[in-house]
Design an enzyme around this catalytic site. Structure first.
Site, short mmCIF file in Angstrom:
data_model
loop_
_atom_site.label_atom_id
_atom_site.label_comp_id
_atom_site.label_asym_id
_atom_site.label_seq_id
_atom_site.Cartn_x
_atom_site.Cartn_y
_atom_site.Cartn_z
CD GLU A 1 50.54 -21.75 16.81
OE1 GLU A 1 50.40 -20.59 17.18
OE2 GLU A 1 51.29 -22.08 15.88
CE LYS B 1 57.78 -16.29 15.49
NZ LYS B 1 57.11 -16.18 16.78
CB SER C 1 58.60 -16.67 10.81
OG SER C 1 58.46 -15.43 10.16
CG HIS D 1 43.30 -19.57 39.42
ND1 HIS D 1 41.96 -19.31 39.27
CD2 HIS D 1 43.39 -20.38 40.52
CE1 HIS D 1 41.27 -19.92 40.22
NE2 HIS D 1 42.12 -20.58 40.99
#
Ligand code: ARG
Length: 462
Positions: free
Chosen positions: A293, A286, A280, A159
């Site tokens: 992804e 970044k 970025s 969880h």
């Protein structure tokens, strides 16, 4: 401008307009089947010669013409014409152009319906091997990583909450298991599709003395299909292949999700090499895990292919229907996407490091040793449900005092359970717990070592 006269459409008046031709054609995507189509045609024509349906000299002419066409295609010198509709007609039309009237004998006792069913099976048999090889490489990358992290203890989550301590290698090896099932599933798919549909014709077979076993043998099929109606319309193997790809994608997306989270500043467990991150356009600090992804996102592409394929099959009448042409769109998309994603996962895995110090620094958070303490109480003859309650109360008390279980003194322990003795401290702390895991397959030191040895032996056989 005079439209090209199509060799198989003498019955129809006129040719379809450009837009209809573009709509009906599959050449733009099925040309990648050319090698299999030509291999199938060579086997078929050789069988026709064996059966005296054509002469040996005619067979040799057909074969040499087909081989020249194959060479032209692989050299990029073949001029594809969408008016030919698909790879089958493109090759046959080119053959007739090349060798003349003998080329018109190639399609004896055959239909594009059994032809495409055979081509796709042959293509898939090879594609499965390619994907299986890539899966093995990915497994090897994970085993190498597991070896490196055989003594790093880390938290396991259920969880997404801290659960129990594990050896980092055990976490990595959990992916090797998933990829192994993917490998096996693909092998099963390859076994099921190993059936030659050739000789089934359009739907009902042929009145000619075609030898189905001959073409099957020549193409390396171990069986011939039993029923021509089924053989020309069966695409179960396509749905199954895409499903196998979909599960690979699911496993990869789980991996991607884990590592995206683990590489965040909040966790900082994992460092993904700069080569596999992007920056970025606005925020100069970044390092984004875009490759991961996209692995996660491409799972959606593969699931889409699966739904697309299954939907084509739903409610389709018996026998071949043109709907089945669209199968290749989904099969190829799934295969290409999976190949790219497995390659990328493999490259990332080989360039990812775990921050052992950061992981270790947080090991005493989250009472990872609580379950082991309850099991210690079981060894002191306390029923597990009771032990569970005692440890629950100990944890609450620790939380109130801002302490870890291991920081409680013996008197405090005894207040909650007189059976607790000095030896309790050997059972506490994440590092002690992972050494104590006793069940086979547990996420402990000993078991991770056993699994690594197993996998090295297993993969060396491939
Ligand atoms: N391009 C077609 C396909 O991929 C080949 C079979 C065409 N058969 C037919 N009867 N029109 O399914």
């Amino acid at each position: 401008m005079a439209k090209k006269q199509r060799i198989w459409e003498k019955r129809l008046k006129g040719s379809p307009p450009e837009m209809a031709m573009n709509f009906v054609q599959s050449l733009s995507f099925d040309k990648r089947l050319y090698k299999y189509d030509i291999a199938g045609s060579i086997a078929h024509s050789q069988m026709l010669a064996e059966q005296k349906l054509i002469s040996n000299a005619q067979f040799r002419q057909i074969k040499s013409g087909l081989l020249q066409i194959e060479r032209q295609i692989s050299d990029g010198k073949f001029k594809f014409d969408k008016a030919d509709e698909d790879i089958h007609m493109a090759v046959e039309a080119a053959l007739i152009k090349k060798i003349g009237v003998v080329g018109r004998k190639l399609h004896t006792g055959r239909s594009r319906n059994d032809q495409v069913a055979a081509d796709l099976r042959l293509w898939m048999r090879d594609e499965i091997e390619i994907i299986q090889t890539k899966i093995t490489l990915l497994q090897q990358a994970f085993i190498e990583m597991a070896q490196k992290y055989q003594d790093v203890v880390c938290p396991a989550y259920t969880h997404m909450q801290r659960a129990q301590p594990i050896i980092l290698a055990a976490y990595l090896l959990s992916f090797v298991e998933q990829f192994e099932r993917d490998f096996i599933r693909l092998g099963n798919c390859s076994g099921l599709l190993d059936v030659s549909p050739l000789g089934s014709g359009a739907i009902a077979g042929s009145t000619l003395p075609i030898s189905r076993t001959s073409t099957a043998e020549k193409l390396g099929f171990h069986q011939v299909s039993r029923n021509s109606i089924d053989a020309t319309s069966d695409r179960d193997f396509c749905a199954e292949f895409i499903f196998d790809c979909a599960l690979i994608a699911a496993h990869l997306s789980r991996l991607a999700e884990d590592w995206i989270i683990f590489s965040s500043s909040e966790f900082n467990f994992v460092h993904i090499d700069d080569k596999y991150c992007t920056s970025s356009s606005m925020m100069p600090q970044k390092r984004n895990p875009d490759m991961l992804e996209l692995i996660r996102a491409k799972t959606g592409t593969v699931y889409g292919s699966l739904v697309g394929m299954l939907t084509i099959l739903k409610g389709l009448p018996s026998g071949y229907n043109r709907d089945l042409q669209e199968d290749k769109v989904h099969v190829f998309t799934a295969a290409d996407t999976i190949e790219a994603s497995v390659d990328m996962a493999c490259a990332i895995a080989a360039n990812t490091g775990f921050n052992a110090d950061k992981i270790k620094a947080g090991l005493d958070e989250g009472f990872l040793d609580a379950t082991a303490l309850a099991e210690y109480l079981v060894l002191k003859n306390i029923a597990f449900r009771q032990a569970h309650g005692i440890v629950g109360r100990l944890v609450s008390s620790c939380e109130k005092q801002g302490k870890k279980l291991v920081q409680l003194n013996l008197a405090e322990f005894k207040k909650y359970c007189p059976a607790i003795e000095r030896d309790v401290y050997k059972f506490l702390g994440a590092e002690n717990v992972v050494k104590r895991y006793a069940t086979s397959g547990a996420a402990g030191v000993k078991q991770a070592g056993e699994q690594i040895a197993f996998w090295k032996k297993q993969l060396s056989k491939r």
